[in-house]
Design a protein around this motif. Structure first.
Motif, PDB file in Angstrom:
ATOM      1  N   SER A 293       0.816  -1.224   0.000  1.00 35.86           N
ATOM      2  CA  SER A 293       0.000   0.000   0.000  1.00 35.86           C
ATOM      3  C   SER A 293       0.845   1.268   0.000  1.00 35.86           C
ATOM      4  N   SER A 294       2.086   1.172  -0.468  1.00 37.04           N
ATOM      5  CA  SER A 294       2.976   2.337  -0.494  1.00 37.04           C
ATOM      6  C   SER A 294       2.756   3.199  -1.732  1.00 37.04           C
ATOM      7  N   HIS A 295       2.259   2.612  -2.808  1.00 34.91           N
ATOM      8  CA  HIS A 295       2.062   3.309  -4.089  1.00 34.91           C
ATOM      9  C   HIS A 295       3.367   3.904  -4.614  1.00 34.91           C
ATOM     10  N   LEU A 296       4.466   3.202  -4.381  1.00 40.89           N
ATOM     11  CA  LEU A 296       5.788   3.678  -4.802  1.00 40.89           C
ATOM     12  C   LEU A 296       6.227   3.127  -6.156  1.00 40.89           C
ATOM     13  N   GLY A 297       5.383   2.307  -6.774  1.00 38.95           N
ATOM     14  CA  GLY A 297       5.790   1.621  -7.993  1.00 38.95           C
ATOM     15  C   GLY A 297       6.274   2.537  -9.102  1.00 38.95           C
ATOM     16  N   GLN A 298       5.534   3.589  -9.386  1.00 39.16           N
ATOM     17  CA  GLN A 298       5.908   4.504 -10.456  1.00 39.16           C
ATOM     18  C   GLN A 298       7.223   5.202 -10.149  1.00 39.16           C
ATOM     19  N   GLU A 299       7.404   5.616  -8.910  1.00 36.32           N
ATOM     20  CA  GLU A 299       8.661   6.270  -8.523  1.00 36.32           C
ATOM     21  C   GLU A 299       9.838   5.306  -8.654  1.00 36.32           C
TER      22      GLU A 299
ATOM     23  N   ASP B 201       2.804  -0.946  -5.959  1.00 41.79           N
ATOM     24  CA  ASP B 201       3.604  -0.654  -4.770  1.00 41.79           C
ATOM     25  C   ASP B 201       5.099  -0.815  -4.994  1.00 41.79           C
ATOM     26  N   VAL B 202       5.530  -1.775  -5.819  1.00 41.74           N
ATOM     27  CA  VAL B 202       6.963  -2.075  -5.947  1.00 41.74           C
ATOM     28  C   VAL B 202       7.501  -1.869  -7.353  1.00 41.74           C
ATOM     29  N   GLY B 203       6.651  -1.516  -8.318  1.00 41.11           N
ATOM     30  CA  GLY B 203       7.114  -1.299  -9.677  1.00 41.11           C
ATOM     31  C   GLY B 203       7.246  -2.587 -10.475  1.00 41.11           C
TER      32      GLY B 203
ATOM     33  N   THR C 218       5.711  -2.221   9.924  1.00 40.52           N
ATOM     34  CA  THR C 218       4.899  -3.327  10.377  1.00 40.52           C
ATOM     35  C   THR C 218       5.797  -4.503  10.710  1.00 40.52           C
ATOM     36  N   ASP C 219       5.284  -5.449  11.470  1.00 40.97           N
ATOM     37  CA  ASP C 219       6.046  -6.656  11.778  1.00 40.97           C
ATOM     38  C   ASP C 219       5.871  -7.725  10.709  1.00 40.97           C
ATOM     39  N   ILE C 220       5.105  -7.423   9.654  1.00 45.45           N
ATOM     40  CA  ILE C 220       4.982  -8.355   8.532  1.00 45.45           C
ATOM     41  C   ILE C 220       6.309  -8.358   7.781  1.00 45.45           C
ATOM     42  N   CYS C 221       6.901  -9.525   7.594  1.00 47.83           N
ATOM     43  CA  CYS C 221       8.253  -9.605   7.039  1.00 47.83           C
ATOM     44  C   CYS C 221       8.330  -9.140   5.591  1.00 47.83           C
ATOM     45  N   HIS C 222       7.446  -9.658   4.744  1.00 50.02           N
ATOM     46  CA  HIS C 222       7.523  -9.395   3.312  1.00 50.02           C
ATOM     47  C   HIS C 222       6.177  -8.904   2.780  1.00 50.02           C
ATOM     48  N   TYR C 223       6.238  -8.025   1.793  1.00 49.26           N
ATOM     49  CA  TYR C 223       5.001  -7.461   1.251  1.00 49.26           C
ATOM     50  C   TYR C 223       4.151  -8.506   0.548  1.00 49.26           C
ATOM     51  N   TYR C 224       4.725  -9.648   0.212  1.00 49.56           N
ATOM     52  CA  TYR C 224       3.998 -10.680  -0.525  1.00 49.56           C
ATOM     53  C   TYR C 224       3.608 -11.866   0.369  1.00 49.56           C
ATOM     54  N   GLN C 225       3.814 -11.737   1.681  1.00 48.51           N
ATOM     55  CA  GLN C 225       3.452 -12.788   2.614  1.00 48.51           C
ATOM     56  C   GLN C 225       2.743 -12.180   3.821  1.00 48.51           C
TER      57      GLN C 225
END
Length: 381
Positions: A203-209, A230-232, A325-332
């Motif tokens: 949910s960072s919306h950093l993909g384009q950057e 989020d990740v480009g 967050t304590d969530i390790c990876h954005y895809y898990q």
């Protein structure tokens, strides 16, 4: 009559409880404002948020905004109507407000770790799986960022395994190792992005950057499909971490050969293992405590690799942003504080060093988790 008195008493108790809850809620709400440091149409936008992390004031690697934070937020909220049509002083106020954000503290220590991670760290110190010995000096007075950059540039030899290196100096390996070195393959790179796999990228919306950079480095199996916003989408280099030298944790050599056979068009390099221990020495030299005698994280290795190849490096969510967050990876959905603070890797001390070298602002870290580092070719020693 007795029943009526008891009812009155009960009503009084309920009113007192309700009043106490109201006061507590008001205090929490007052505590929960943060300032996102952006202006739109000459209006300073103020937002409220629930705190995602609430570290202890005396022990957190994210320094508290201070006792004045609630008062600052209240004052600015009250003055917002006065800011319309009057831009004088807005920039200065925004700059001063940046001092009140929570970002990584470059002087964080093992005391910041939760008890479980403190025990894990002590266990690794006593275990010393790789028989690491350190005979260097300790920088009691922290080096300046400029001197530290010179140390990294001159003492960390970022090279790839070549056919002349033992145990690869056999005819068997010539067909697998790339013919060109990495610098020749990627060429001169300008602005580069190092994209961590942190859960805070969600949910960072950093993909384009991220995709606007000349080159992008990603780690291990971090996926792109489904997370582009989020990740480009761009990937120039992918760093896969493996402790293979002398006593491999798994059959690295056969896996490497199999991959190169299937994808001969991909320049799949092996990082010289000496590099990680040269980097470890600098981390230990510039840390007041003993750090874990284990290799640096793939994140830290990737940062140094791209600083070698690029003119400027932007690192995303290695130092956590407001989305921490304590969530390790954005895809898990796996939760573990160690993914941010470190356990096996000396991650806490790596992040101290990166924060010390950051040439960007605390605002960048807070809003985007972005650290700005110079490429080594631009470092003057």
């Amino acid at each position: 009559m007795v029943h009526i008195n008891e009812l009155k008493k009960l009503m009084c108790v309920l009113v007192v409880i309700l009043l106490a809850l109201t006061v507590c809620l008001w205090r929490e709400t007052r505590r929960s404002y943060y300032i996102p440091f952006k202006t739109e149409s000459n209006d300073l936008q103020i937002h409220g948020t629930l705190e995602k992390w609430n570290p202890l004031k005396s022990q957190s690697p994210f320094p508290e905004a201070g006792s004045e934070l609630g008062q600052i937020s209240k004052t600015w909220l009250g003055d917002q109507s006065k800011l319309k049509g009057n831009t004088s002083g807005t920039t200065e106020k925004s700059r001063k407000a940046a001092n009140f954000v929570k970002v990584w503290d470059k002087d964080s220590s093992s005391r910041n770790l939760i008890p479980r991670l403190q025990k894990v760290r002590k266990s690794y110190l006593s275990m010393n799986k790789y028989n690491v010995t350190y005979k260097g000096k300790r920088n009691a007075a922290k080096l300046s960022p400029e001197k530290l950059l010179c140390q990294l540039r001159d003492r960390v030899n970022v090279t790839m395994i070549q056919g002349s290196d033992d145990p690869f100096d056999t005819s068997e390996w010539h067909q697998y190792l790339p013919g060109k070195n990495l610098n020749e393959t990627v060429g001169h790179l300008g602005r580069c992005a190092v994209v961590s796999s942190a859960g805070s990228l969600k949910s960072s919306h950093l993909g384009q950057e991220i995709d606007s950079h000349d080159a992008v480095l990603r780690f291990n199996k971090a996926p792109i499909k489904g997370f582009e916003e989020d990740v480009g989408e761009k990937t120039t280099v992918r760093l896969v971490n493996s402790q293979w030298y002398r006593k491999p944790d798994y059959n690295f050599f056969e896996s490497y050969k199999a991959y190169r056979s299937i994808h001969p068009e991909q320049p799949f390099y092996i990082l010289n293992p000496k590099m990680q221990w040269q980097l470890w020495d600098i981390l230990q030299e510039n840390s007041p405590e003993y750090i874990q005698p284990n290799p640096p994280s793939s994140g830290m290795l990737g940062i140094i690799l791209m600083m070698t190849l690029c003119d400027e490096v932007h690192v995303y969510e290695y130092l956590p942003s407001k989305r921490q967050t304590d969530i390790c990876h954005y895809y898990q959905k796996f939760h573990d504080r160690a993914c941010t603070m470190g356990a096996y890797h000396p991650l806490l001390f790596e992040k101290n060093l990166v924060k010390h070298l950051n040439q960007g602002t605390d605002e960048d870290i807070f809003t985007s988790g972005k650290v700005t580092l110079p490429g080594f070719r631009n470092v003057r020693c």
